[in-house]
Design a protein around this motif. Structure first.
Motif, short mmCIF file in Angstrom:
data_model
loop_
_atom_site.label_atom_id
_atom_site.label_comp_id
_atom_site.label_asym_id
_atom_site.label_seq_id
_atom_site.Cartn_x
_atom_site.Cartn_y
_atom_site.Cartn_z
N ASN A 161 0.83 -1.21 0.00
CA ASN A 161 0.00 0.00 0.00
C ASN A 161 0.86 1.26 0.00
OD1 ASN A 161 -2.32 -1.45 -0.03
ND2 ASN A 161 -2.67 -1.36 2.17
N TYR A 162 1.96 1.24 0.79
CA TYR A 162 2.87 2.40 0.80
C TYR A 162 3.46 2.60 -0.58
CZ TYR A 162 2.74 2.11 5.92
OH TYR A 162 2.33 2.09 7.21
N LYS A 163 3.85 1.50 -1.21
CA LYS A 163 4.47 1.56 -2.54
C LYS A 163 3.47 2.15 -3.55
CE LYS A 163 7.30 -1.55 -5.40
NZ LYS A 163 6.90 -1.16 -6.70
N TYR A 164 2.22 1.70 -3.47
CA TYR A 164 1.17 2.19 -4.38
C TYR A 164 0.99 3.70 -4.21
CZ TYR A 164 -3.60 3.16 -5.92
OH TYR A 164 -4.70 3.72 -6.51
N LEU A 165 0.91 4.15 -2.93
CA LEU A 165 0.68 5.59 -2.69
C LEU A 165 1.91 6.40 -3.10
CD1 LEU A 165 -1.09 5.30 0.77
CD2 LEU A 165 -2.12 6.14 -1.32
N HIS A 166 3.10 5.86 -2.82
CA HIS A 166 4.35 6.56 -3.17
C HIS A 166 4.44 6.73 -4.69
CE1 HIS A 166 8.64 6.55 -4.30
NE2 HIS A 166 8.76 7.38 -3.27
N ASP A 167 4.17 5.66 -5.45
CA ASP A 167 4.33 5.68 -6.90
C ASP A 167 3.33 6.61 -7.58
OD1 ASP A 167 6.32 3.94 -6.44
OD2 ASP A 167 5.29 2.16 -7.22
N ARG A 168 2.14 6.78 -6.96
CA ARG A 168 1.13 7.66 -7.59
C ARG A 168 1.22 9.10 -7.09
NH1 ARG A 168 -3.71 8.56 -5.42
NH2 ARG A 168 -4.85 7.93 -7.25
N GLY A 169 2.19 9.37 -6.18
CA GLY A 169 2.43 10.74 -5.73
C GLY A 169 1.50 11.22 -4.64
N SER A 170 0.85 10.28 -3.93
CA SER A 170 -0.01 10.67 -2.79
C SER A 170 0.75 10.52 -1.49
CB SER A 170 -1.26 9.79 -2.74
OG SER A 170 -1.93 9.83 -3.94
N LYS A 171 0.23 11.15 -0.44
CA LYS A 171 0.85 11.02 0.89
C LYS A 171 0.10 9.96 1.68
CE LYS A 171 2.71 15.62 1.19
NZ LYS A 171 2.53 16.95 1.69
N ALA A 172 0.83 9.31 2.58
CA ALA A 172 0.20 8.24 3.39
C ALA A 172 0.21 8.65 4.85
CB ALA A 172 0.97 6.94 3.20
N CYS A 173 -0.97 8.61 5.46
CA CYS A 173 -1.03 8.80 6.92
C CYS A 173 -1.56 7.48 7.48
CB CYS A 173 -1.96 9.98 7.24
SG CYS A 173 -2.02 10.30 9.00
N ILE A 174 -0.70 6.46 7.38
CA ILE A 174 -1.10 5.11 7.79
C ILE A 174 0.00 4.53 8.67
CG2 ILE A 174 -1.81 2.83 6.95
CD1 ILE A 174 -2.35 4.13 4.23
N PRO A 175 -0.27 4.32 9.96
CA PRO A 175 0.76 3.72 10.81
C PRO A 175 1.07 2.30 10.32
CG PRO A 175 -1.13 4.44 12.10
CD PRO A 175 -1.52 4.54 10.67
N HIS A 176 2.36 1.91 10.35
CA HIS A 176 2.67 0.57 9.85
C HIS A 176 2.53 -0.47 10.95
CE1 HIS A 176 6.73 0.97 11.52
NE2 HIS A 176 6.71 2.17 11.02
N GLN A 177 2.30 -1.70 10.49
CA GLN A 177 2.09 -2.79 11.45
C GLN A 177 3.44 -3.15 12.05
OE1 GLN A 177 0.25 -5.79 9.03
NE2 GLN A 177 -1.50 -4.50 8.61
N LYS A 178 3.57 -2.89 13.35
CA LYS A 178 4.87 -3.15 14.00
C LYS A 178 5.05 -4.65 14.21
CE LYS A 178 5.66 1.19 16.33
NZ LYS A 178 4.58 2.01 15.83
N ARG A 179 6.33 -5.07 14.16
CA ARG A 179 6.61 -6.49 14.38
C ARG A 179 6.37 -6.83 15.85
NH1 ARG A 179 9.69 -3.84 11.47
NH2 ARG A 179 10.37 -4.49 9.42
N ALA A 180 5.86 -8.04 16.07
CA ALA A 180 5.62 -8.46 17.46
C ALA A 180 6.95 -8.78 18.14
CB ALA A 180 4.75 -9.70 17.46
N HIS A 181 7.15 -8.33 19.35
CA HIS A 181 8.38 -8.65 20.08
C HIS A 181 8.04 -8.74 21.56
CE1 HIS A 181 8.58 -4.52 21.56
NE2 HIS A 181 8.22 -4.17 20.35
N LYS A 182 8.88 -9.49 22.28
CA LYS A 182 8.62 -9.63 23.71
C LYS A 182 8.88 -8.29 24.39
CE LYS A 182 9.21 -14.46 24.65
NZ LYS A 182 9.92 -15.46 25.42
N LYS A 183 8.15 -8.05 25.48
CA LYS A 183 8.22 -6.73 26.11
C LYS A 183 9.62 -6.38 26.60
CE LYS A 183 3.62 -5.49 27.51
NZ LYS A 183 2.65 -5.57 28.55
#
Ligand code: SF4
Length: 492
Positions: free
Chosen positions: A280-302
């Protein structure tokens, strides 16, 4: 003296009843009838009707009845038809007179099956067009979100899809036992799903509904994917899918649908982290739009250092850990399209953060980096943090607020009918009604404001003419006064 209501005698005939007069000038349905032209449907569904046979109910009236079902949030079609003869405003809206016979509830389900979702899509687009003409849609910033809708079927009575398909085929063979018909029946008609999974459990009542899990709650049903415009919260696109379709798969389609419906280009897409994938980021970047979408963080132990604690150095192609050590590139994993960077085990073992950082019993700390990671970095940096916070907070009000309004006022959370097409019709009608309510509120406010401005300007004109009159009297008085003082002329 206190009045006493006389005992009512049943009358045979009533005279002088005029629905037009009974309905107040500010009645909401009067405003709806003025704002929306329902008659377009006659042209749209002309192909669905023959030239001979029974005369149907006017499609214009059928669409008005469907509209009332959602606008007034009536719980069922039977209830709508039960209430129709009792409500003068509904009778007026549907162009019936007080002594007309109202149709049976079954005309609505027959019309839906005959017309399909396209007619309701046209109705949604017509209302949207009016919103655009009224200046309620900006089109540059959109909020994208989805919501689950419960199917009109029980999730406790699911069957394996193979068993269901076998039953359907047997039923078909029983209904059409002639050899020729069996041979002509293509197998694709039975396997109409794109990816048939014969072990999947489906509902025999609504085989198109799918199971989805959200917040530890399993729902059997569909999903409505919406694009909501930032300016006034007008819904510009609605797409209905099965409930098991992930949100991130629909971002591209939602943006394209919004652009074709509104004719304006999306400059900023705002969504929650369910949409935050690299594609989705690549799609928005390539078409020249801005993204206000937090990315899915990797799960890690606390207690382990997260991925974000490591800094990537693009010049040396390595990561730098919180202890300042380098993690050089070790390999490329083709299956996950990611590069791996690893610190030597001996180095980590001598580090004071060892127990807080390393999970592996064999290697030092390993960090993997997707080959398109620069798009995540681009998405993080394309808006200032203040703008990002503001847009994400507006998303809660606009997109989530739109679904909350639909659930509270239009029974959005449960399907009235069965099948994906019927769920799509329901979503289109609810979105159209929500947009129309906003349009009428805006137009009413605008008219009230115009009336107010007219009154103010009239008052201003009156004040100015009064002032001019007083000034001329004042001048006349002064002239008379000066003559009296100088020449002793009489004042009058
Ligand atoms: S354990 Fe290894 S990777 Fe982690 S901070 Fe220490 S040296 Fe760096």
């Amino acid at each position: 003296m206190m009045a006493h209501q006389k005992h009512r005698e049943p009358k045979l005939f009533y005279h002088g009843i005029n629905l037009e007069e009974r309905l107040g000038p500010d009645h909401p349905l009067r405003r709806v009838a003025k704002a929306v032209d329902f008659s377009f449907v006659r042209h749209e569904v002309a192909d669905c009707y023959g030239v001979n046979g029974n005369i149907s109910v006017d499609p214009n009236i059928v669409l008005k009845l469907m509209f009332l079902l959602f606008y007034e949030n009536v719980k069922s079609e039977r209830e709508l038809m039960r209430q129709l003869p009792l409500r003068l405003d509904w009778l007026w809206f549907c162009e019936y007179d007080i002594d007309d016979v109202t149709p049976n509830h079954s005309i609505l389900s027959k019309a839906r099956r005959r017309w399909g979702a396209e007619v309701f899509d046209s109705f949604f687009l017509r209302v949207l067009e009016q919103c655009i003409d009224a200046g309620l849609v900006d089109g540059n910033i959109i909020h994208i979100d989805s919501s689950l809708i419960q199917a009109n079927a029980s999730k406790d009575k699911l069957q394996p899809e193979l068993q269901l398909l076998t039953q359907q085929v047997c039923q078909k063979l029983e209904d059409e036992p002639t050899q020729s018909t069996v041979e002509e029946t293509p197998l694709d008609d039975v396997f109409d799903d794109d990816e048939p999974d014969l072990n999947r459990r489906v509902s025999p009542t609504d085989p198109e509904a799918r199971l989805a899990k959200k917040y530890s709650q399993t729902t059997l049903g569909y999903k409505d994917h919406r694009a909501v415009d930032d300016k006034y919260g007008i819904i510009t696109s609605t797409i209905t899918t099965a409930a098991n379709i992930n949100d991130d798969k629909l971002l591209t389609e939602t943006i394209e649908n919004h652009e074709s419906n509104t004719g304006s280009e999306v400059k900023t897409a705002v969504a929650d982290k369910a949409y935050g994938v690299i594609e989705n980021y690549k799609y928005l970047h390539d078409r020249g739009s801005k993204a206000c979408i937090p990315h899915q963080k990797r799960a890690h132990k606390k207690d382990k250092f997260p991925h974000e604690a490591f800094r990537y150095d693009p010049h040396k192609d390595c990561y730098v850990c919180p202890a300042g050590r380098k993690l050089p590139h070790v390999r490329y994993v083709g299956s996950s399209r990611a590069h791996e960077y690893r610190c030597a085990r001996e180095t980590c073992q001598t580090c004071r953060f060892f127990s807080d950082c390393v999970m592996s019993k064999k290697y030092g700390r390993t960090i993997s980096r997707h080959e398109d990671s620069e798009y995540i970095e681009w998405a993080d940096s394309c808006l200032s943090s203040e703008n990002r916070r503001r847009l994400l907070s507006r998303r809660r009000a606009k997109a989530e607020g739109s679904f909350a309004d639909a659930s509270n006022n239009h029974s959005f959370k449960r399907c009235r009918w069965r099948g994906r097409t019927m769920a799509a019709i329901q979503n289109l009608m609810i979105a159209a009604v929500q947009n129309l309510r906003k349009l009428l509120r805006y137009c009413y406010r605008k008219t009230a404001a115009n009336n107010c401005m007219t009154t103010i300007s009239r008052c201003k004109q009156l004040y100015l003419s009064l002032r001019r009159l007083l000034q001329s009297y004042h001048r006349l008085f002064l002239a008379k006064m000066s003559k009296y003082l100088l020449f002793k002329e009489p004042m009058l």
